[in-house]
Design an enzyme around this catalytic site. Structure first.
Site, mmCIF file in Angstrom:
data_model
loop_
_atom_site.group_PDB
_atom_site.id
_atom_site.type_symbol
_atom_site.label_atom_id
_atom_site.label_comp_id
_atom_site.label_asym_id
_atom_site.label_seq_id
_atom_site.Cartn_x
_atom_site.Cartn_y
_atom_site.Cartn_z
ATOM 1 N N GLU A 19 -8.237 -6.196 -5.883
ATOM 2 C CA GLU A 19 -6.904 -5.948 -5.296
ATOM 3 C C GLU A 19 -5.874 -6.867 -5.938
ATOM 4 O O GLU A 19 -5.006 -7.421 -5.258
ATOM 5 C CB GLU A 19 -6.936 -6.186 -3.778
ATOM 6 N N GLU A 30 -13.966 -8.489 4.258
ATOM 7 C CA GLU A 30 -13.335 -9.615 4.971
ATOM 8 C C GLU A 30 -14.098 -10.052 6.218
ATOM 9 O O GLU A 30 -13.505 -10.227 7.282
ATOM 10 C CB GLU A 30 -11.884 -9.257 5.313
ATOM 11 N N HIS A 84 -5.476 -11.802 -4.377
ATOM 12 C CA HIS A 84 -4.051 -11.785 -4.022
ATOM 13 C C HIS A 84 -3.511 -13.202 -4.228
ATOM 14 O O HIS A 84 -3.844 -14.106 -3.464
ATOM 15 C CB HIS A 84 -3.856 -11.372 -2.558
ATOM 16 N N ASN A 131 -16.560 -7.413 -0.214
ATOM 17 C CA ASN A 131 -15.202 -7.639 -0.718
ATOM 18 C C ASN A 131 -14.458 -8.616 0.193
ATOM 19 O O ASN A 131 -14.515 -8.495 1.419
ATOM 20 C CB ASN A 131 -14.465 -6.282 -0.710
ATOM 21 N N ASP A 133 -2.950 -8.818 -7.299
ATOM 22 C CA ASP A 133 -1.494 -8.901 -7.400
ATOM 23 C C ASP A 133 -1.110 -10.376 -7.400
ATOM 24 O O ASP A 133 -1.825 -11.206 -6.844
ATOM 25 C CB ASP A 133 -0.743 -8.081 -6.330
HETATM 26 O O1 G3I Z 1 0.312 5.356 8.542
HETATM 27 C C1 G3I Z 1 1.394 4.774 9.255
HETATM 28 C C2 G3I Z 1 2.537 5.731 9.353
HETATM 29 O O2 G3I Z 1 2.109 6.842 10.112
HETATM 30 C C3 G3I Z 1 3.727 5.044 9.990
HETATM 31 O O3 G3I Z 1 4.819 5.904 9.998
HETATM 32 C C4 G3I Z 1 4.088 3.777 9.225
HETATM 33 C C5 G3I Z 1 5.213 3.003 9.876
HETATM 34 O O4 G3I Z 1 5.192 1.653 9.474
HETATM 35 O O5 G3I Z 1 2.964 2.950 9.172
HETATM 36 C C6 G3I Z 1 1.867 3.553 8.517
HETATM 37 O O6 G3I Z 1 0.784 2.654 8.471
HETATM 38 C C7 G3I Z 1 0.910 1.575 7.576
HETATM 39 C C8 G3I Z 1 -0.161 1.715 6.489
HETATM 40 O O7 G3I Z 1 -0.159 0.583 5.678
HETATM 41 C C9 G3I Z 1 0.045 2.955 5.629
HETATM 42 O O8 G3I Z 1 1.241 2.867 4.923
HETATM 43 C C10 G3I Z 1 0.703 0.296 8.344
HETATM 44 O O9 G3I Z 1 1.795 0.094 9.237
HETATM 45 C C11 G3I Z 1 0.580 -0.878 7.416
HETATM 46 O O10 G3I Z 1 0.199 -2.017 8.181
HETATM 47 C C12 G3I Z 1 -0.478 -0.596 6.382
HETATM 48 O O11 G3I Z 1 -0.545 -1.726 5.534
HETATM 49 C C13 G3I Z 1 -1.687 -1.794 4.679
HETATM 50 C C14 G3I Z 1 -2.536 -2.996 5.027
HETATM 51 O O12 G3I Z 1 -3.620 -3.085 4.137
HETATM 52 C C15 G3I Z 1 -3.059 -2.941 6.433
HETATM 53 O O13 G3I Z 1 -3.908 -4.004 6.719
HETATM 54 C C16 G3I Z 1 -1.208 -1.889 3.260
HETATM 55 O O14 G3I Z 1 -0.556 -0.670 2.888
HETATM 56 C C17 G3I Z 1 -2.388 -2.142 2.316
HETATM 57 O O15 G3I Z 1 -1.911 -2.446 1.034
HETATM 58 C C18 G3I Z 1 -3.204 -3.314 2.823
HETATM 59 O O16 G3I Z 1 -4.309 -3.492 1.976
HETATM 60 C C19 G3I Z 1 -5.177 -4.575 2.299
HETATM 61 C C20 G3I Z 1 -6.565 -4.158 1.900
HETATM 62 O O17 G3I Z 1 -6.931 -2.953 2.538
HETATM 63 C C21 G3I Z 1 -7.598 -5.242 2.237
HETATM 64 N N1 G3I Z 1 -7.212 -6.514 1.667
HETATM 65 C C22 G3I Z 1 -5.842 -6.955 1.956
HETATM 66 C C23 G3I Z 1 -4.844 -5.876 1.556
HETATM 67 C C24 G3I Z 1 -3.426 -6.361 1.784
HETATM 68 O O18 G3I Z 1 -3.165 -6.594 3.140
#
Ligand code: G3I
Length: 305
Positions: free
Chosen positions: A236, A127, A207, A170, A238
């Site tokens: 990715e 990105e 996406h 990517n 969906d």
């Molecule tokens: O790890 C913490 C945890 O300790 C805490 O208790 C919890 C409370 O909300 O948050 C946890 O972190 C979260 C993390 O996912 C793990 O679950 C973050 O808040 C959350 O923001 C994070 O979201 C991820 C996101 O990337 C972050 O940018 C999504 O799961 C993940 O699917 C998403 O994936 C991205 C790709 O990497 C890049 N392309 C876009 C895609 C979708 O946004």
């Protein structure tokens, strides 16, 4: 074939899923993962904030568990992601140019080095381009401190750290061939190929939702990148929606990949709908009870056509 992974393999491709370490204790989740997919991406566990929360302090426990599970089941692993402006720990933002350069290269060396030989493809840079019509680089800390050369430097470092992994750029919103961002990425890849910068693949996150549906020229985009001499991977996938409408969009994406010989695989960004990063849009192939959705049937049918 009777599963996504087996059917894709019969077409010389992989079919993967993004996996979260904290779901690996759930039997329905693991059963579905083990049965259906032959490639695995860590949804968050290989990102910079997860693996190097403070400088030089590397934590691989959660990423290792995903890699070990996948390899124990004979599955391939995609690496996501070495350098990204998001999920970047605060300490990186504060570094000056020289420290940022050495921190970036060290991070790549440590990650790609640890999993050397175990990753089929790495998202080296994720990105790095702006949304909208400018086609400009995103104004990240890497762009600000290191200038335009940072992306190729990351690829050169990654090649040395794991010479056998395919190295990918990517991004999202790079699916529509007429989009300025797509053209900007295309021009970068063409330039890299012309100058011998080591790049092997382009990842299209894919996406999709009602505001940005699967574009009519999606296959053209895949083929155009492939014509530069790189593989393309759908990294990715969906698609928001439900029922036959969602199924037809999944069918279109699957067919587009199969129609492009250098489209080497598809990864969906999660397994059941309710664990998706946008669960409210029910964008995946399995419902919350792990039943196969119409979208699943469409993908399987297309893979076996
Ligand atoms: O790890 C913490 C945890 O300790 C805490 O208790 C919890 C409370 O909300 O948050 C946890 O972190 C979260 C993390 O996912 C793990 O679950 C973050 O808040 C959350 O923001 C994070 O979201 C991820 C996101 O990337 C972050 O940018 C999504 O799961 C993940 O699917 C998403 O994936 C991205 C790709 O990497 C890049 N392309 C876009 C895609 C979708 O946004």
């Amino acid at each position: 074939g009777t599963t996504l992974g087996q059917s894709a393999a019969e077409k010389g491709r992989y079919f993967g899923a993004a996996v979260a370490n904290h779901r690996l204790g759930e039997s329905n989740y693991v059963t579905t993962l083990n049965r259906e997919f032959n490639s695995v991406t860590a949804e968050n566990e290989m990102k910079w904030d997860a693996t190097e929360p403070s400088r030089g302090n590397f934590q691989f426990g959660n990423a290792d568990r995903i890699v070990n599970h996948a390899r124990g089941q004979g599955k391939m692993v995609r690496g996501h992601t070495l350098v990204w402006h998001s999920q970047l720990p605060g300490w990186v933002q504060g570094l000056d140019t020289n420290n940022l350069r050495s921190a970036m290269n060290n991070h790549i060396n440590q990650l790609a080095g640890r999993y050397r030989g175990q990753i089929h493809s790495w998202d080296v840079v994720n990105e790095a381009f702006e949304d909208g019509g400018s086609g400009a680089r995103r104004n990240s800390v890497f762009q600000q401190r290191l200038g335009n050369g940072w992306i190729e430097e990351a690829f050169r470092t990654a090649r040395q750290a794991d010479p056998n992994a395919k190295l990918c750029y990517n991004d999202y919103n790079t699916d529509d061939w007429s989009h300025a961002k797509t053209q900007a990425v295309y021009n970068m890849v063409r330039d890299f190929k012309n100058r011998g910068v080591p790049i092997d693949c382009v990842g299209l996150q894919s996406h999709f939702n009602n505001q940005s549906p699967v574009p009519g020229n999606y296959q053209t985009t895949l083929q155009s990148f492939a014509n530069l001499g790189v593989d393309v991977q759908i990294t990715e996938l969906d698609i928001a929606g439900s029922g036959q409408q969602q199924a037809e969009s999944y069918r279109t994406v699957t067919r587009a990949c199969l129609n492009v010989s250098r489209c080497t695989g598809i990864t969906v960004w999660g397994i059941p709908d309710h664990y998706s990063w946008r669960a409210d849009q029910t964008p995946l192939l399995f419902d919350r009870n792990y039943n196969k959705k119409p979208a699943y049937n469409a993908v399987l049918e297309e893979l076996n056509r």
